[in-house]
Design a protein around this motif. Structure first.
Motif, short mmCIF file in Angstrom:
data_model
loop_
_atom_site.label_atom_id
_atom_site.label_comp_id
_atom_site.label_asym_id
_atom_site.label_seq_id
_atom_site.Cartn_x
_atom_site.Cartn_y
_atom_site.Cartn_z
N ALA A 163 -8.30 1.14 6.22
CA ALA A 163 -9.03 0.02 6.83
C ALA A 163 -9.32 -1.06 5.80
N THR A 221 8.01 -1.96 5.74
CA THR A 221 7.96 -0.69 5.03
C THR A 221 9.06 -0.72 3.97
N GLY A 250 1.29 -4.73 7.66
CA GLY A 250 1.86 -3.62 8.41
C GLY A 250 3.26 -3.87 8.94
N THR A 282 0.86 -1.19 0.00
CA THR A 282 0.00 0.00 0.00
C THR A 282 0.89 1.23 0.00
N ARG A 338 3.91 0.17 2.40
CA ARG A 338 3.92 -0.82 3.49
C ARG A 338 3.15 -2.05 3.08
N GLY A 382 4.35 6.62 11.55
CA GLY A 382 3.09 6.99 12.18
C GLY A 382 1.89 6.87 11.26
N MET A 383 2.13 6.65 9.97
CA MET A 383 1.01 6.53 9.03
C MET A 383 0.33 5.17 9.19
N GLU A 384 -0.98 5.17 9.14
CA GLU A 384 -1.74 3.93 9.26
C GLU A 384 -2.25 3.50 7.89
N LEU A 385 -2.34 2.19 7.70
CA LEU A 385 -2.90 1.65 6.47
C LEU A 385 -4.39 1.90 6.42
N LEU A 412 2.07 4.95 0.66
CA LEU A 412 1.82 5.90 1.75
C LEU A 412 2.21 7.32 1.38
#
Length: 311
Positions: free
Chosen positions: A299, A45, A42, A16, A38, A294-297, A18
């Motif tokens: 949902a 990276t 998760g 994914t 990433r 700190g970036m989130e995938l 980012l």
């Protein structure tokens, strides 16, 4: 590190996306589109790269596979190559990294001479090792230099070969920095080791002045003769990468063997680093790492469609 744009793919292979690594202002001279991404779980990276818009994906894929097979110091370690004939990609493990243009931006201008010499020596070491194996990088430019806490890495392997086949003029092609393209390569000649040396001279000029084709007077006195030799129009008048390494590793004229000019804002931990970096550059690397981790995938991931491809 820049935010994704609407035309950026939401994911590439199993990753994914980012953020984009390169700023819009440098896009014209970057030979590939580079993303920080990433894995779906998760856990990993990576830096993942795809051909730039308008590039021939088949030629680019050949160079990506060549990069994967390389095992040369100072070259980016390509861990995976994948994709399809129309949408190839490669991925490398992430470490905090800044393109050379971002290093100058973080520092606030051209770099001090001793840092440029250290950077050049590290890159010359990598080129000399590759040339000893019969490998030409054929893509060195400021965009191809990624500065990490462990020293600089050479990326964009084979960009000149991927841009156009031998025999076809390469002047003015998107993704190739004209100041880094030796005359014999610009006219369609087969890339060779001394073309890499020309490009390294342009990179040293860029690090010292902020552009790849400076006036002689703009360069630091200790680098003028060396950079001029690298940028000689005739390949035979250029030094080899090994000769360049010896000169860059030697003390600059006017300094003793243990005398090193200070680097402003050097951090107290940098004395053990392969290439001690100014504090502002270290801070920029740390900021990138903090933002990225700190970036989130998302949902959920939407199904990939051809409209989301990087063509």
């Amino acid at each position: 590190m820049e935010r994704l744009r609407q035309d950026d793919p939401p994911y590439i292979g199993p990753y994914t996306t980012l953020a984009r690594l390169d700023a819009d202002s440098t896009e014209h001279t970057v030979p590939e589109r580079r993303y920080l991404a990433r894995s779906a779980d998760g856990e990993r990276t990576v830096l993942v790269c795809v051909p730039r818009v308008g590039a021939d994906p088949s030629r680019w894929a050949i160079e990506a596979e060549g990069a994967r097979r390389l095992s040369v110091a100072r070259f980016l370690t390509v861990a995976e190559v994948g994709g399809t004939a129309g949408f190839p990609w490669y991925a490398a493990p992430y470490t905090p990294m800044l393109p050379l243009s971002a290093v100058l931006a973080a520092y606030g201008g051209p770099l001090p001479e001793n840092l440029v010499r250290g950077l050049g020596a590290a890159l010359a070491e990598g080129l000399a090792a590759a040339h000893a194996q019969g490998v030409t990088h054929a893509g060195l430019s400021p965009a191809a230099v990624l500065v990490t806490p462990g020293g600089p890495l050479l990326t964009c392997f084979g960009a000149v070969r991927a841009a156009a086949p031998d025999g076809m003029p390469r002047s003015g092609l998107p993704g190739l920095d004209p100041g880094c393209l030796a005359a014999e390569q610009a006219s369609g000649g087969r890339p060779g080791p001394l073309g890499d040396v020309f490009a390294l001279g342009a990179v040293l000029a860029y690090a010292s002045t902020g552009h790849t084709v400076p006036e002689q007077s703009e360069l630091p006195p200790g680098l003028r003769r060396l950079v001029a030799a690298c940028l000689s129009r005739a390949p035979a008048d250029r030094p080899t990468a090994q000769e360049l390494l010896r000169e860059l590793a030697a003390p600059a004229a006017g300094t003793g063997p243990t005398e090193v000019s200070p680097l402003p804002d050097r951090t107290v931990l940098d004395h053990t680093a392969p290439l001690p970096l100014p504090g502002r550059v270290v801070a920029a690397l740390a900021d990138q790492s903090g933002q990225l981790l700190g970036m989130e995938l998302p949902a959920t991931q939407e199904p990939f469609t051809p409209a989301q491809k990087v063509h």
